[in-house]
Design an enzyme around this catalytic site. Structure first.
Site, PDB file in Angstrom:
ATOM      1  N   LYS A 180      12.362  49.610  19.672  1.00  0.00           N
ATOM      2  CA  LYS A 180      13.461  50.524  20.015  1.00  0.00           C
ATOM      3  C   LYS A 180      12.873  51.868  20.453  1.00  0.00           C
ATOM      4  O   LYS A 180      12.363  52.632  19.638  1.00  0.00           O
ATOM      5  CB  LYS A 180      14.382  50.774  18.821  1.00  0.00           C
ATOM      6  CG  LYS A 180      15.647  51.522  19.259  1.00  0.00           C
ATOM      7  CD  LYS A 180      16.277  52.369  18.200  1.00  0.00           C
ATOM      8  CE  LYS A 180      15.747  53.768  18.133  1.00  0.00           C
ATOM      9  NZ  LYS A 180      15.998  54.620  19.305  1.00  0.00           N
ATOM     10  N   GLU A 255       5.036  57.021   9.912  1.00  0.00           N
ATOM     11  CA  GLU A 255       4.204  58.086  10.497  1.00  0.00           C
ATOM     12  C   GLU A 255       5.165  59.232  10.785  1.00  0.00           C
ATOM     13  O   GLU A 255       5.967  59.156  11.721  1.00  0.00           O
ATOM     14  CB  GLU A 255       3.561  57.612  11.803  1.00  0.00           C
ATOM     15  CG  GLU A 255       2.611  56.435  11.664  1.00  0.00           C
ATOM     16  CD  GLU A 255       1.234  56.847  11.178  1.00  0.00           C
ATOM     17  OE1 GLU A 255       0.919  58.047  11.174  1.00  0.00           O
ATOM     18  OE2 GLU A 255       0.476  55.947  10.782  1.00  0.00           O
ATOM     19  N   CYS A 289       2.963  65.921  16.622  1.00  0.00           N
ATOM     20  CA  CYS A 289       3.044  65.871  15.154  1.00  0.00           C
ATOM     21  C   CYS A 289       1.852  66.563  14.509  1.00  0.00           C
ATOM     22  O   CYS A 289       1.970  67.174  13.463  1.00  0.00           O
ATOM     23  CB  CYS A 289       3.127  64.430  14.688  1.00  0.00           C
ATOM     24  SG  CYS A 289       1.799  63.400  15.344  1.00  0.00           S
TER      25      CYS A 289
HETATM   26  P1  NAD Z   1      13.449  61.323  15.134  1.00  0.00           P
HETATM   27  O1  NAD Z   1      13.152  61.041  13.716  1.00  0.00           O
HETATM   28  O2  NAD Z   1      14.699  62.040  15.462  1.00  0.00           O
HETATM   29  O3  NAD Z   1      13.503  59.963  15.966  1.00  0.00           O
HETATM   30  C1  NAD Z   1      12.418  59.063  15.995  1.00  0.00           C
HETATM   31  C2  NAD Z   1      12.939  57.669  16.271  1.00  0.00           C
HETATM   32  O4  NAD Z   1      13.711  57.261  15.147  1.00  0.00           O
HETATM   33  C3  NAD Z   1      13.874  57.589  17.475  1.00  0.00           C
HETATM   34  O5  NAD Z   1      13.648  56.381  18.160  1.00  0.00           O
HETATM   35  C4  NAD Z   1      15.245  57.592  16.830  1.00  0.00           C
HETATM   36  O6  NAD Z   1      16.231  56.944  17.600  1.00  0.00           O
HETATM   37  C5  NAD Z   1      14.968  56.804  15.558  1.00  0.00           C
HETATM   38  N1  NAD Z   1      15.923  57.048  14.475  1.00  0.00           N
HETATM   39  C6  NAD Z   1      16.577  58.199  14.181  1.00  0.00           C
HETATM   40  N2  NAD Z   1      17.375  57.998  13.112  1.00  0.00           N
HETATM   41  C7  NAD Z   1      17.204  56.717  12.718  1.00  0.00           C
HETATM   42  C8  NAD Z   1      17.759  55.919  11.678  1.00  0.00           C
HETATM   43  N3  NAD Z   1      18.668  56.404  10.837  1.00  0.00           N
HETATM   44  N4  NAD Z   1      17.358  54.635  11.561  1.00  0.00           N
HETATM   45  C9  NAD Z   1      16.427  54.130  12.405  1.00  0.00           C
HETATM   46  N5  NAD Z   1      15.891  54.828  13.421  1.00  0.00           N
HETATM   47  C10 NAD Z   1      16.265  56.118  13.573  1.00  0.00           C
HETATM   48  O7  NAD Z   1      12.176  62.087  15.704  1.00  0.00           O
HETATM   49  P2  NAD Z   1      11.951  62.661  17.171  1.00  0.00           P
HETATM   50  O8  NAD Z   1      12.723  63.936  17.303  1.00  0.00           O
HETATM   51  O9  NAD Z   1      12.127  61.591  18.166  1.00  0.00           O
HETATM   52  O10 NAD Z   1      10.378  62.971  17.112  1.00  0.00           O
HETATM   53  C11 NAD Z   1       9.842  64.091  16.545  1.00  0.00           C
HETATM   54  C12 NAD Z   1       9.306  63.796  15.150  1.00  0.00           C
HETATM   55  O11 NAD Z   1       8.376  62.739  15.188  1.00  0.00           O
HETATM   56  C13 NAD Z   1       8.559  64.973  14.568  1.00  0.00           C
HETATM   57  O12 NAD Z   1       8.921  65.138  13.219  1.00  0.00           O
HETATM   58  C14 NAD Z   1       7.109  64.557  14.686  1.00  0.00           C
HETATM   59  O13 NAD Z   1       6.244  65.191  13.785  1.00  0.00           O
HETATM   60  C15 NAD Z   1       7.200  63.100  14.461  1.00  0.00           C
HETATM   61  N6  NAD Z   1       6.024  62.423  14.979  1.00  0.00           N
HETATM   62  C16 NAD Z   1       5.117  61.917  14.098  1.00  0.00           C
HETATM   63  C17 NAD Z   1       3.957  61.306  14.558  1.00  0.00           C
HETATM   64  C18 NAD Z   1       2.928  60.731  13.621  1.00  0.00           C
HETATM   65  O14 NAD Z   1       2.069  59.983  14.066  1.00  0.00           O
HETATM   66  N7  NAD Z   1       2.948  61.056  12.341  1.00  0.00           N
HETATM   67  C19 NAD Z   1       3.742  61.211  15.936  1.00  0.00           C
HETATM   68  C20 NAD Z   1       4.684  61.739  16.806  1.00  0.00           C
HETATM   69  C21 NAD Z   1       5.841  62.340  16.319  1.00  0.00           C
END
Ligand code: NAD
Length: 491
Positions: A180, A255, A289
Site C-alpha cells: 500500500k 520503522e 526520518c
Molecule cells: P504516516 O504515518 O502518516 O503514513 C505512513 C503510511 O502509513 C502511509 O502509507 C499511510 O497511508 C499509512 N497509514 C496511516 N495511518 C494508518 C493506519 N491507521 N493503518 C495503516 N496504515 C496507515 O507517515 P508519513 O507522513 O507518510 O511519513 C512521515 C513519517 O514517516 C515520519 O514520521 C518519518 O519519520 C517516518 N519515516 C520513518 C522512516 C524510518 O525508516 N524509520 C523512514 C521514512 C519516514
C-alpha cells in the site's frame, strides 16, 4: 472536489485500477487526486481502495506463495537483479513522477529517489549466500522459511526507496507482498509493478492496493491471511498498526519517526560540521526520518558554529524543483507547510533565537508549499522544536556544558533512530556507544547498505538493510532429527 472534471497535468502517470495477480484491475470509480505541491494542480489520479480490494490482493499473494517460495534463494536473487536493471532503465520516469507528486528537486530525484532503490535491490541480492538458509545445530536442522504474505505500508518522503528496503529482502526470503503506497506519493508503485513483471517475477508475487491508511492500511494490518506487516511511517500511525495487527498476532516490523541529534565534540572540524549538518538536515526539504535536526554544540563553540552554518546556508537555493540547480524544493503538501510553518512560529514564541530563515511564504514562490530553510540558535532542549519531529528544513542548535550533558540531551526525546558525532575518532566512538539509537554516523560517514537501519525506543522495533533486514522476513523452524536418539521428551 469532483475528480471527473479535473485536468491532470501528468495523465500518463494516472493509474486506473490496482495491481493484483499481474494485471491492473478494472478502472476504479472511486479515485484520489495526486496534487502538485508547487502549483496545487492535479498531477494524476489513482484508485481509492477498499477492504474488498485488499482481500483480492491478499488472495493473489497467497496463491503465488507456494510457487515463489519454491524458487531457490539464488534464483530469487537473480530476479531481484533483473528488477533492479528494469528500474534503472526507468530512472527518468521514476524521478519525474516523484518530482511531480512531492516536489523533490529533480537532481535529487534522479540521483537518490530513483537511483537508490535498484542499488538496494542489488545489494540485497548480492548477500544471498550470507544467510544461513539451513544449518545444523547438534541434532537439529534449523531452516529459515519465508514468513508468508507480507503487507508493506510506506510513507511518501522516499516513496520508492522505502518500498524497496522492504520489498527486496521480503522477496529474497521467498515471501509474497501486498503493498500500500502513501496517498501523497503513489505514482511509482505502478512503474515498480511493470518493472517486476518485466523482470520475470511471477504474477501475484507483488500486488499493489492504492488508498487511505485508515482503510487499506488497516484492512491489511487486520487481515487474517497476512502473516506480517512491515510498516514505515509516523510513530502515531505505527502504534495504530500494531494495535490493529495484534488481533491476529502477526509479526509487525515498525520503522518510525526520529529526532536525531548531531553531537559536536571539542576538536571537531567546524566547517565540516556546518556542511554535513545542513546537507543532512535540509536535503529532501528536511523530510527524512534520520535528519539531524538537533545540533548539540559545546557552549564555547556555539556562536562560532552558528555563524558558519548561516554562511553555508546561502548555498541552499529554494525554488522550482524541475530546475536541476535547485537544492530545496517545496514541502510535499500544503498540510506539511502548515505543520512546518507552525513549528517555526512556535520556536520563535518559545524563545529560540532565529538565526536564519523564518516563517511565512517564500518571496516569488507564494503559491507553492515552500518554506524557508530555518536555523534556530540557543534552543531549549525541552522545547517543542527540540523534542517533536518537525519533518521540514528546521535545524535547532543547542548548547551544552559537558559530554555527559550532551548524551543526556541527545537521549531526551521519545525517539532513537539515528545520531551523529563529530570530533576526535576515539572520543566520538565512545559517545556513539552511549547513545540509545540504531545508527550513529561519525565525522560525516556515509550510508552503508549492509549495516542494519532502524530505531530504538519509539522510533521502531525492526531493522532494514543487509542480512539483518532479510532475516526480519523469515521464520525459523527447528527440525529435531532424532539421529542422536537421546530419547528426550519433546518440550
Ligand atoms: P504516516 O504515518 O502518516 O503514513 C505512513 C503510511 O502509513 C502511509 O502509507 C499511510 O497511508 C499509512 N497509514 C496511516 N495511518 C494508518 C493506519 N491507521 N493503518 C495503516 N496504515 C496507515 O507517515 P508519513 O507522513 O507518510 O511519513 C512521515 C513519517 O514517516 C515520519 O514520521 C518519518 O519519520 C517516518 N519515516 C520513518 C522512516 C524510518 O525508516 N524509520 C523512514 C521514512 C519516514
Amino acid at each position: 472536489m469532483k475528480l471527473e472534471n479535473m485536468t491532470e497535468t501528468h495523465p500518463h502517470l494516472s493509474v486506473g485500477g490496482h495491481w493484483i495477480a499481474g494485471v491492473f484491475t478494472e478502472d476504479s470509480p472511486s479515485r484520489s487526486a495526486v496534487t502538485s505541491p508547487v502549483t496545487g494542480a492535479v498531477v494524476a489520479t489513482v484508485p481509492s481502495g477498499t477492504a474488498a480490494d485488499v482481500d483480492a490482493a491478499v488472495a493473489a499473494a497467497r496463491a503465488a506463495l507456494p510457487g515463489w517460495s519454491s524458487w531457490s534463494p539464488l534464483s530469487r536473487a537473480e530476479a531481484l537483479e533483473r528488477m533492479a536493471a528494469e528500474l534503472t532503465a526507468r530512472n527518468e520516469e521514476i524521478a519525474q513522477a516523484i518530482t511531480a507528486e512531492i516536489g523533490v528537486p529533480i537532481s535529487l530525484s534522479r540521483a537518490a529517489q530513483a537511483a537508490l532503490p535498484p542499488a538496494v535491490a542489488v545489494a540485497t541480492a548480492q548477500i544471498v549466500s550470507e544467510i544461513h538458509w539451513e544449518q545444523r545445530i547438534g541434532d537439529s536442522l534449523i531452516v529459515r522459511e519465508p514468513v508468508g504474505v507480507v503487507g508493506a505500508i510506506t510513507p511518501w518522503n522516499f516513496p520508492l526507496q522505502q518500498t524497496m528496503t522492504k520489498l527486496a529482502p521480503a522477496l529474497l526470503a521467498g515471501n509474497t507482498v501486498v503493498f500500500k503506497p502513501a496517498e501523497l506519493a503513489p505514482l511509482t508503485a505502478a512503474i515498480l509493478a511493470r518493472a517486476i513483471e518485466d523482470a520475470g517475477i511471477p504474477a501475484g508475487v507483488f500486488n499493489v492496493v492504492f488508498g487511505a491508511g485508515g482503510v487499506v492500511g488497516e484492512a491489511l494490518a487486520a487481515h487474517p491471511d497476512v502473516n506480517m506487516i512491515s510498516f514505515t511511517g509516523s510513530t502515531a500511525a505505527g502504534k495504530r498498526v500494531a494495535v490493529v495487527a495484534s488481533g491476529t498476532v502477526k509479526r509487525v516490523a515498525l520503522e518510525l519517526g526520529g529526532k536525531s541529534a548531531n553531537i559536536v565534540l571539542d576538536g571537531a572540524d567546524l566547517d565540516a560540521v556546518a556542511a554535513h549538518t545542513l546537507m543532512n538536515s535540509w536535503t529532501n526539504s528536511g523530510q527524512a526520518c534520520g535528519a539531524w535536526t538537533r545540533l548539540l554544540v559545546p557552549s564555547n563553540l556555539h556562536d562560532e558554529l552558528v555563524e558558519r552554518l548561516v554562511a553555508a546556508a546561502a548555498e541552499y537555493s529554494v525554488g522550482d524543483p524541475s530546475d536541476p540547480a535547485v537544492r530545496v524544493g517545496p514541502l510535499a503538501s500544503e498540510k506539511q507547510w502548515e505543520r512546518v510553518n507552525g513549528y517555526i512560529k512556535r520556536g520563535i514564541a518559545d524563545g529560540a533565537t532565529l538565526a536564519y530563515g523564518g516563517p511565512g511564504r517564500v518571496e516569488g514562490l507564494e503559491t507553492g508549499a515552500f518554506v524557508r530553510p530555518t536555523i534556530f540558535a540557543r534552543v531549549d532542549p525541552d522545547s517543542a522544536i527540540a523534542q517533536e519531529e518537525i519533518f521540514g528544513p528546521v535545524l535547532s542548535v543547542i548548547a551544552y556544558d559537558d559530554v555527559d550533558q550532551a548524551v543526556e540531551i541527545a537521549d531526551s526525546t521519545m525517539y532513537g533512530l539515528t545520531a551523529a558525532v563529530f570530533g576526535p575518532h576515539n572520543e566520538a566512538v565512545a559517545v556513539a556507544r552511549r547513545l540509545h539509537v540504531g545508527q550513529v554516523y561519525l565525522n560525516g560517514a556515509g550510508l552503508n547498505m549492509r549495516a542494519p537501519f532502524g530505531g530504538y525506543k519509539q522510533s521502531g522495533n525492526s531493522r532494514e538493510f543487509g542480512t539483518f533486514g532479510i532475516e526480519e522476513f523469515t521464520e525459523l523452524k527447528a527440525i529435531q532429527l532424532g539421529e542422536a536418539q537421546t530419547g528426550g521428551v519433546a518440550l
